[in-house]
Design a protein around this motif. Sequence first.
Motif, PDB file in Angstrom:
ATOM      1  N   GLU A  37       0.865  -1.251   0.010  1.00 41.14           N
ATOM      2  CA  GLU A  37      -0.061   0.139  -0.025  1.00 41.14           C
ATOM      3  C   GLU A  37       0.832   1.268   0.065  1.00 41.14           C
ATOM      4  O   GLU A  37       2.219   0.956   0.226  1.00 41.14           O
ATOM      5  CB  GLU A  37      -0.892  -0.199   1.135  1.00 41.14           C
ATOM      6  N   LEU A  38       0.405   2.478  -0.092  1.00 40.94           N
ATOM      7  CA  LEU A  38       1.184   3.561  -0.298  1.00 40.94           C
ATOM      8  C   LEU A  38       1.797   3.986   1.115  1.00 40.94           C
ATOM      9  O   LEU A  38       1.045   3.765   2.078  1.00 40.94           O
ATOM     10  CB  LEU A  38       0.538   4.712  -0.796  1.00 40.94           C
ATOM     11  N   VAL A  39       3.010   4.198   0.949  1.00 42.67           N
ATOM     12  CA  VAL A  39       3.700   4.693   2.178  1.00 42.67           C
ATOM     13  C   VAL A  39       4.277   6.078   2.206  1.00 42.67           C
ATOM     14  O   VAL A  39       5.005   6.330   1.166  1.00 42.67           O
ATOM     15  CB  VAL A  39       5.138   3.466   2.335  1.00 42.67           C
ATOM     16  N   LEU A  93       6.271   5.044  -7.566  1.00 47.86           N
ATOM     17  CA  LEU A  93       6.221   6.383  -7.070  1.00 47.86           C
ATOM     18  C   LEU A  93       4.649   6.744  -7.224  1.00 47.86           C
ATOM     19  O   LEU A  93       4.274   6.586  -8.588  1.00 47.86           O
ATOM     20  CB  LEU A  93       6.977   7.537  -7.666  1.00 47.86           C
ATOM     21  N   ASN A  94       3.963   7.135  -6.302  1.00 47.16           N
ATOM     22  CA  ASN A  94       2.417   7.401  -6.562  1.00 47.16           C
ATOM     23  C   ASN A  94       2.062   8.811  -7.023  1.00 47.16           C
ATOM     24  O   ASN A  94       2.448   9.976  -6.471  1.00 47.16           O
ATOM     25  CB  ASN A  94       1.696   7.148  -5.033  1.00 47.16           C
ATOM     26  N   LEU A  95       1.536   8.823  -8.145  1.00 48.16           N
ATOM     27  CA  LEU A  95       1.132   9.817  -8.868  1.00 48.16           C
ATOM     28  C   LEU A  95      -0.460   9.817  -9.250  1.00 48.16           C
ATOM     29  O   LEU A  95      -1.108  10.233 -10.216  1.00 48.16           O
ATOM     30  CB  LEU A  95       1.714  10.117 -10.221  1.00 48.16           C
ATOM     31  N   GLY A 218      -6.645  -4.796  -9.013  1.00 49.11           N
ATOM     32  CA  GLY A 218      -6.845  -4.548  -7.376  1.00 49.11           C
ATOM     33  C   GLY A 218      -8.181  -4.980  -7.040  1.00 49.11           C
ATOM     34  O   GLY A 218      -8.038  -6.091  -6.414  1.00 49.11           O
ATOM     35  N   ARG A 219      -9.409  -4.237  -7.115  1.00 51.30           N
ATOM     36  CA  ARG A 219     -10.525  -4.777  -6.455  1.00 51.30           C
ATOM     37  C   ARG A 219     -10.941  -6.217  -6.721  1.00 51.30           C
ATOM     38  O   ARG A 219     -11.398  -6.861  -5.873  1.00 51.30           O
ATOM     39  CB  ARG A 219     -11.567  -3.792  -6.716  1.00 51.30           C
ATOM     40  N   ALA A 220     -10.786  -6.436  -8.106  1.00 56.82           N
ATOM     41  CA  ALA A 220     -11.116  -7.775  -8.662  1.00 56.82           C
ATOM     42  C   ALA A 220     -10.504  -9.262  -7.724  1.00 56.82           C
ATOM     43  O   ALA A 220     -10.534 -10.077  -7.609  1.00 56.82           O
ATOM     44  CB  ALA A 220     -10.965  -8.108  -9.995  1.00 56.82           C
TER      45      ALA A 220
HETATM   46  C1  LIG Z   1      -9.636   1.392  -0.839  1.00 58.34           C
HETATM   47  C2  LIG Z   1      -8.740   1.524  -2.017  1.00 58.34           C
HETATM   48  C3  LIG Z   1      -7.384   1.883  -1.583  1.00 58.34           C
HETATM   49  C4  LIG Z   1      -6.613   1.983  -2.521  1.00 58.34           C
HETATM   50  N1  LIG Z   1      -5.168   2.491  -2.129  1.00 58.34           N
HETATM   51  C5  LIG Z   1      -4.341   2.562  -3.267  1.00 58.34           C
HETATM   52  C6  LIG Z   1      -2.890   3.086  -2.823  1.00 58.34           C
HETATM   53  O1  LIG Z   1      -2.301   3.071  -1.625  1.00 58.34           O
HETATM   54  N2  LIG Z   1      -1.905   3.123  -3.670  1.00 58.34           N
HETATM   55  C7  LIG Z   1      -2.614   3.351  -5.251  1.00 58.34           C
HETATM   56  O2  LIG Z   1      -1.608   3.689  -5.841  1.00 58.34           O
HETATM   57  N3  LIG Z   1      -3.582   3.110  -5.504  1.00 58.34           N
HETATM   58  C8  LIG Z   1      -4.535   2.893  -4.577  1.00 58.34           C
HETATM   59  N4  LIG Z   1      -5.888   2.538  -4.962  1.00 58.34           N
HETATM   60  C9  LIG Z   1      -6.090   2.370  -6.388  1.00 58.34           C
HETATM   61  C10 LIG Z   1      -5.767   0.948  -6.812  1.00 58.34           C
HETATM   62  O3  LIG Z   1      -4.577   0.719  -6.952  1.00 58.34           O
HETATM   63  C11 LIG Z   1      -6.412   0.849  -8.461  1.00 58.34           C
HETATM   64  O4  LIG Z   1      -5.555   1.702  -9.088  1.00 58.34           O
HETATM   65  C12 LIG Z   1      -7.532   1.057  -8.738  1.00 58.34           C
HETATM   66  O5  LIG Z   1      -8.574   0.514  -7.614  1.00 58.34           O
HETATM   67  C13 LIG Z   1      -8.288   0.558  -9.952  1.00 58.34           C
HETATM   68  O6  LIG Z   1      -8.012  -0.790 -10.270  1.00 58.34           O
HETATM   69  P1  LIG Z   1      -8.953  -1.894  -9.984  1.00 58.34           P
HETATM   70  O7  LIG Z   1     -10.241  -1.503 -10.909  1.00 58.34           O
HETATM   71  O8  LIG Z   1      -8.383  -3.084 -10.403  1.00 58.34           O
HETATM   72  O9  LIG Z   1      -9.220  -1.958  -8.489  1.00 58.34           O
HETATM   73  C14 LIG Z   1      -6.809   1.967  -4.109  1.00 58.34           C
HETATM   74  C15 LIG Z   1      -8.035   1.849  -4.279  1.00 58.34           C
HETATM   75  C16 LIG Z   1      -8.950   1.560  -3.213  1.00 58.34           C
HETATM   76  C17 LIG Z   1     -10.527   1.122  -3.944  1.00 58.34           C
END
Ligand SMILES: Cc1cc2nc3c(=O)[nH]c(=O)nc-3n(C[C@H](O)[C@H](O)[C@H](O)COP(=O)(O)O)c2cc1C
Length: 273
Positions: A37-39, A93-95, A218-220
Motif C-alpha cells: 500500500e502507499l507509504v 512513485l504514487n502519482l 486491485g479490487r477484483a
Molecule cells: C480502498 C482503495 C485503496 C487504494 N489504495 C491505493 C494506494 O495505496 N496506492 C495506489 O496507488 N492506489 C490505491 N488504490 C487504487 C488501486 O491501486 C487501483 O488503481 C484502482 O482500484 C483501480 O484498479 P481496480 O479497478 O483493479 O481496482 C486504492 C483503491 C481502493 C479501492
Amino acid sequence: MIKMKKFSYMLAPIEDMTSNSFRTICYKYGADITFTELVSVQGLAKKNKNTWSRLDFHDDTPTIIQLLGAKEAYFKKFLRVFKPSAGFKGFNLNLGCPDPEIIKAGQGCAMIRRISKTRKIVDIFKDYKYNISIKMRLGLNQHDKEKKIYLHILDAVDADFFVVHARYGTQGYNESADFSVYDECVKMGKNIIANGDIKTKEQIDFLRDNGVKGVMIGRAAVLDPSIFNTLKGIYSRKDKILSEYLDLTERFNEPLRYRKNITKWMGKDSFLI
Ligand SMILES: Cc1cc2nc3c(=O)[nH]c(=O)nc-3n(C[C@H](O)[C@H](O)[C@H](O)COP(=O)(O)O)c2cc1C
C-alpha cells in the motif's frame, strides 16, 4: 528503462488491504509481482514507527514498495538508511492518489502536473541503482485529460514502467476506466501497464493487442485472489484461500484492520466503494 519481456500480472496497491499476507496469497495464486500500500516518504524520513512497519517483509514474495511524497530531501533521507529485504523488487512513485489533502500538499495526483519534480525524484532512485516505476492517473481533472497531460509525463520521465490507471483524479469508481487512452500511451515508447476495472480475459486480450506490457488488478483480486491464475488459464481451487490468508495474517502478526477489510470483500460478487 528496463526491457519487459513477459506480459506481467500485477497486484495493485490498496491501502489497509495489501499487507504482506495478502500479497503472498496473490503471488501464490498467480500474481507475478505485488505492491505495498502507499507509504509516506515523509513518515519514513521522520522515522515514524507505524510508517516503517509497512516495509516489514516476512517472506520473499516479489514486492515493489509504493512511496507517496514530493520533497526530494525526504526521499534522500529515507534512501540513506533503507536496506532491501528478500523479495524487494524496487520502488513505485504514487502519482494517482486523489485524496484532497494529499493533492493540497502537491502530492499523489497533483504530481502529474509537476513534471520536473517527478523527474528529479525518479533520478534520486536511479542514483541508488534501484528500479523505479510510476503509478499515475490521467490527470487531476477532465481538463487535464483533455489536454493529455499524462502523455507529457510519459514523454519527459524515464521510469522502468508506468502503471496508467485510466481515470482522472476527480473520477469515482462509478465511472468506467477509459481503455482508449492506452494506444497513444504505448506510442510514447515506454513500458505501459494498464489498470482500472480489469477482470476478464477479453479485456486482457484487447489491452495486449494495444501493446501494453501488463495489467494491474486491485479490487477484483480482493474479491478473488486466484483471478491471476484464472486469467492465465490456470485452474486453482478456491476453497482454501481464505483460511490460508487468515493463517498468514496471524503468522505475520499483522494489525487486525487488514484482515477485517479483506474478509469483508473476499468471496463477494462486487467491491463497492
Ligand atoms: C480502498 C482503495 C485503496 C487504494 N489504495 C491505493 C494506494 O495505496 N496506492 C495506489 O496507488 N492506489 C490505491 N488504490 C487504487 C488501486 O491501486 C487501483 O488503481 C484502482 O482500484 C483501480 O484498479 P481496480 O479497478 O483493479 O481496482 C486504492 C483503491 C481502493 C479501492
